[in-house]
Scaffold this active site. Structure first.
Site, PDB file in Angstrom:
ATOM      1  N   GLY A   1       0.832  -1.199   0.000  1.00  0.00           N
ATOM      2  CA  GLY A   1       0.000   0.000   0.000  1.00  0.00           C
ATOM      3  C   GLY A   1       0.865   1.245   0.000  1.00  0.00           C
ATOM      4  CB  CYS A   2       0.224   4.612  -1.356  1.00  0.00           C
ATOM      5  SG  CYS A   2      -1.471   4.836  -0.810  1.00  0.00           S
ATOM      6  CE1 TYR A   3      -1.828   8.327   4.076  1.00  0.00           C
ATOM      7  CE2 TYR A   3      -3.636   6.938   3.337  1.00  0.00           C
ATOM      8  CZ  TYR A   3      -3.145   8.187   3.679  1.00  0.00           C
ATOM      9  OH  TYR A   3      -3.969   9.284   3.628  1.00  0.00           O
ATOM     10  CB  SER A   4       1.822   0.075   4.068  1.00  0.00           C
ATOM     11  OG  SER A   4       0.579   0.024   3.441  1.00  0.00           O
TER      12      SER A   4
END
Lengths: 370, 370, 370, 370
Positions: A181-184
């Site tokens: 994921g982008c945030y992760s």
């Protein structure tokens, strides 16, 4: 899944001449568009033509859709032919001799299609969340159903979390890469070196305050992606409840009470900045922390480290595949703020997917990404 | 409908103590929200409570909807009760003794509801395009159907185009005010003084290049109101075909080949700037032009004139009910550029509607608008 | 200077192996940064290292300045050395064996340095306005003084206006290329085909309403580049008086009363959209106009033409070297609106400069620009 | 200075007819402009004319400067006279019979002018940081020098921190009100109720991640207020070192290791959102927390509380004087996220200053602010 230990070498072998056939499903979204752009300009793919397809049952992709119609910014110079986008069918993929399939599709579709692709001998890089988490947590978070639960469980166990900085070697030989994921990605890359080094007082709790541009919310026109909602605004959402939290827990080997993450919607098209707050077990100096980061990322061309107290900004990384990291330490030597930035559509999605492709193909990790 | 001649006096009588009952239908949109804000703070309405209603069949407005839920920025201080919003019914409007009804509804609904209101003895200020144009053109542009075509035609003939700077006297006694379009207001106020003075070479052709913020496109979440479409972008649309063109033709008494108007979508929430290009019949100097403007607007508190070569900007008018106008003349004394600005939700919609209410009630024109 | 006639062939010869030494002066500005980025990734320059220098007397460039310090987004992956930026000296340029010098400097400096470079046998691509206009007009517009007026006049006469779509052949053999202005490029490319074809009623007057992002105003912190001035705003400026007007007159062979151009400041970082209004001599159909454009740009890979009535938008061209052009014709077949878009830092500055380099070096025109 | 205990009543006495003479020094900045706007529309001041002055030695304010020239959006309707702005002189202030002086000046000037005003019998509301902090900390943070250190120390001890929600009664009778910082107001109002109630585990540490629009950085044109720096960006700055931290420590009675605050620059004109992270001493439920907030702010019309898990957003408060507060509690009942929002130029500066004026004059606290 392997441990947090970063792999110890970087491939510098010359790029091989023969490129595999690539297919991309779900090319109509933002990540799909960026993926198409990267693949069309990828030096190692210059002799091939990737196949671009829609999602299942997608009205936007008909029999004569072109990539340019979906993403006008990808229009080729006038003298070049347009690039077709086909409705999704397995025949189209198989007949072309596809060796690697990118899925930029909703997680329900990715969950359904990955087993079919693997059974056909096609490797998959899946950009959805469908295969990122271990079995039990995955069911809780994504509530997916499987036609063949046994096969799905096996594939789930086999899937490699596609963060090259943590799992470079496993990605090289993977059949199924679950692209992070982008945030992760922004938070894991900020936290992994010190957590792995055992320097962090994890029981004190880590706090990640993350902010993302609107492209992270996808192409669907909703009340929250309306310009009038997002512009000149900032809002927190999914406090204590964002799906990417599971990736933090698994990749950093933390429990749910050891880390919390608050996403915010920024009034910009793209980019993520995460401000990460943690406490060190004992008083430390900046040079020690710098050394831990430098050593951890010594083989990682896509991470740029800033000398403290310089901090990265979103503008430094937008339209690049870099994750930039900087930090500042309180005068007590214990309270630490780590700031990390990336482009959510590149290092947070399509760029990282191509980075994984490069590893799977034995190419330089940064090929086509600088 | 009266001529272009501006009315010659401004009401300065003291505000009357008894205020009529007001109702607003269609309060959930952007114009509806701004209208509610203006009415709730209007000094002459301090002793009354306007009724707020939804549109016909609007899912967003249920039995216990509040204004605050639709427009959180309108939340009153903690100790105050919330303001209810009711589903639209005539009973609700009639039982309250409504004297003036604002319609911030789609033009189809306004076309249906205006005759019903008038027959019930309720005056209407309609913010849609349904009643702005003369009969024939109206049918061509909006393709509306009427339950009672004869009555509709009579009302159409009776409707007053709600531009106080042009039709102040007629508005005072109107039963039906057709509140002007946002783009049209910006261009008509820029052009009317010189066209009316006979100074413009109208056969040469007038060109209006207009740019609007995204709130002008309404609250519906569409591909074009998506943040990713509008942000960091500029696009022209409806070239030669925008509905507001008819208002220009009728209010300025021009034919279709004498004026053209190109709208553009600006990456900002609100505000319109129109750059208007015209040629004068004979070489003129700036002071003559200034005098024409000053005289034309001598009774109009909501128009601010700039001394040439100063030009207005969108930031000067946003969140105000002013239309700002400036101009620059070429050294040949003939080619003229007039720049006009307004806030599309205020002078371009709800503010102008309240300006019309003020006139209809015999109050100062600027009451509640400064 | 040659006529408007577009050159008739496109270089498709394979890229030559030996690249000339390149130097860039004025690398600290926005155009300088983009130029550095393009040159560092240019395939034909992969075996060389361009030299980067500051402007004369620039405080920002000291003895140990790096490109990364000036433009953090250009930071190379961690393992790579940083790129030095030197204070400007002729010795540095000459000792390196520089063959082509880019000047991204204020016009006063470009005016002074170009003769010195040419006398040293170094070709120049100048991004300033110093050498774009014919002698008389140039003095009026830029008010430049020359140490050697005779030499300056000769160079002025020899300078080639660096618009490849108009002057491809002359650029190939030029010693001095005057890279066009950003606004001018957008308008000239929109207008040249029809003006050259003799279809335009130029005496009626052409109107260009152009809008530019803030990077066009340069890196200096001023009242007008302050975020609070530019954001959520739109303003017209330099009406009837922008310096780029001279380029329109000369390149399109028009007189000052035949064309007018109004620039506006858009609240976006980069991109220009010009809405161009003109009248045709006689009633024409869209396919005729399309054919004129297609023929004019048949050898021009950097111009993308849209089928009418599709129109380009700023988002389609930002971060590309394309100029996109579309048009819409009124039902009278005479009134025509042409919309053109480009990225002011690329096709409007540094990208076009590299396009000119490619021509001067005999490379494919689009090399390093796709 | 009084304790954290909120005052227990709200003034509802009818507004008094006679208004004191007001003067504002430093009217050319953003806060000065908003202050002028509020005072010019303040109902209780309708019979008076506030005096507007520049800063000391300010080039922008000459003998014939008008408010409209400094802030075009404040231009009055055409028929009204312009509002003069005078160079700062004590004579101008004293001769007019000024009773209350607002200082929207740099802290060095406020430090110099406050003693002079008080000695002349003029009350002061100072918007700078010069008088907000206790003696020792103040010297450390602002490094100010005093002509009369003894008097300055006395005034410092007497100054009331102008947060009405904490110090309402003291403000009513104050001679010198130190108007709070914008960031500090957002965090103090979020934290005070629970800290005061003794529910917070303050030794665990409170983390405030705050984000502000660009107007917070002031009107000076600098590299960081350039549109190209701020737009499409987010950056953290002054980590562990922002001047507003001292206000948090003093108003919340915390030590420096119990709270940390990271400011970020948002790409929007105005608005602050603070995401505040804290841990409760023992597991608690949401309704208990809600009750603490409701009770604490029961007399505070300018604080709007959201029912959990609803959270405020910047758009809800921009152009209002409200501070909006919401929270979300983790399932463990201990980890708490409080989100607070305000407009940095209103509740964070000029609106709060007028709120203080209202209290000092015995008017309703919200007068002229709704």
């Amino acid at each position: 899944m392997e441990t947090l230990q970063p792999s110890t070498e970087i491939a510098n072998a010359p790029t091989k001449p023969v490129a595999p056939q690539i297919a991309v499903a779900g090319v109509s979204g933002y990540a799909g568009g960026e993926l198409a752009r990267l693949l069309l300009h990828h030096p190692a793919l210059s002799g091939t033509r990737p196949i671009f397809l829609g999602r299942a049952g997608e009205a936007e992709v008909g029999p004569s859709t072109s990539l340019e119609a979906l993403h006008p910014y990808l229009t080729a110079p006038g003298h070049h032919a347009s690039t077709p986008v086909f409705p999704f069918t397995w025949n189209r993929i198989v007949d072309a001799g596809t060796k690697v399939l990118f899925l930029a599709t909703p997680h329900e579709q990715s969950r359904e299609w990955v087993p079919e692709a693997i059974e056909r001998g096609i490797k998959v890089i899946d950009l959805s969340g469908a295969w990122r988490l271990q079995e039990t947590r995955n069911r809780d978070v994504y509530r997916l159903t499987d036609a063949n639960p046994k096969l799905a469980a096996e594939l789930q166990a086999e899937a490699v979390y596609g963060c090259p900085e943590l799992h470079r070697d496993a990605i090289r030989s993977a059949r199924l890469v679950a692209n992070p994921g982008c945030y992760s990605t922004s938070m894991i890359l900020a936290l992994a070196p010190l957590v792995q080094a055992g320097l962090v007082d994890i029981d004190h709790g880590i706090i990640c305050d993350a902010k993302s541009g609107v492209s992270g919310a996808g192409k669907a026109a909703t009340a929250k992606t309306h310009f009038m909602y997002a512009a000149d605004n900032l809002s927190a959402y999914n406090v204590f409840g964002h799906r990417h939290t599971g990736e933090l827990l698994e990749q950093l080997h933390l429990s749910a009470d050891q880390i919390q993450f608050t996403p915010h919607l920024l009034p910009i098209p793209r980019g993520i900045l995460a401000t990460n707050y943690l406490r060190l077990k004992q008083s430390t100096d900046s040079s020690t922390i710098s050394a831990v980061f430098s050593n951890f990322y010594r083989h990682s061309p896509m991470v740029r480290l800033y000398p403290s107290p310089q901090l990265p900004q979103i503008q430094h990384v937008v339209r690049t595949n870099f994750c930039d990291i900087g930090f500042e330490l309180a005068s007590d030597g214990k309270r630490l703020v780590i700031v990390s930035c990336l482009d959510n559509l590149l290092k947070g999605a399509s760029g990282q997917a191509v980075q994984n492709l490069n590893l799977m193909c034995g190419w330089n990790e940064q090929e086509g990404l600088l």
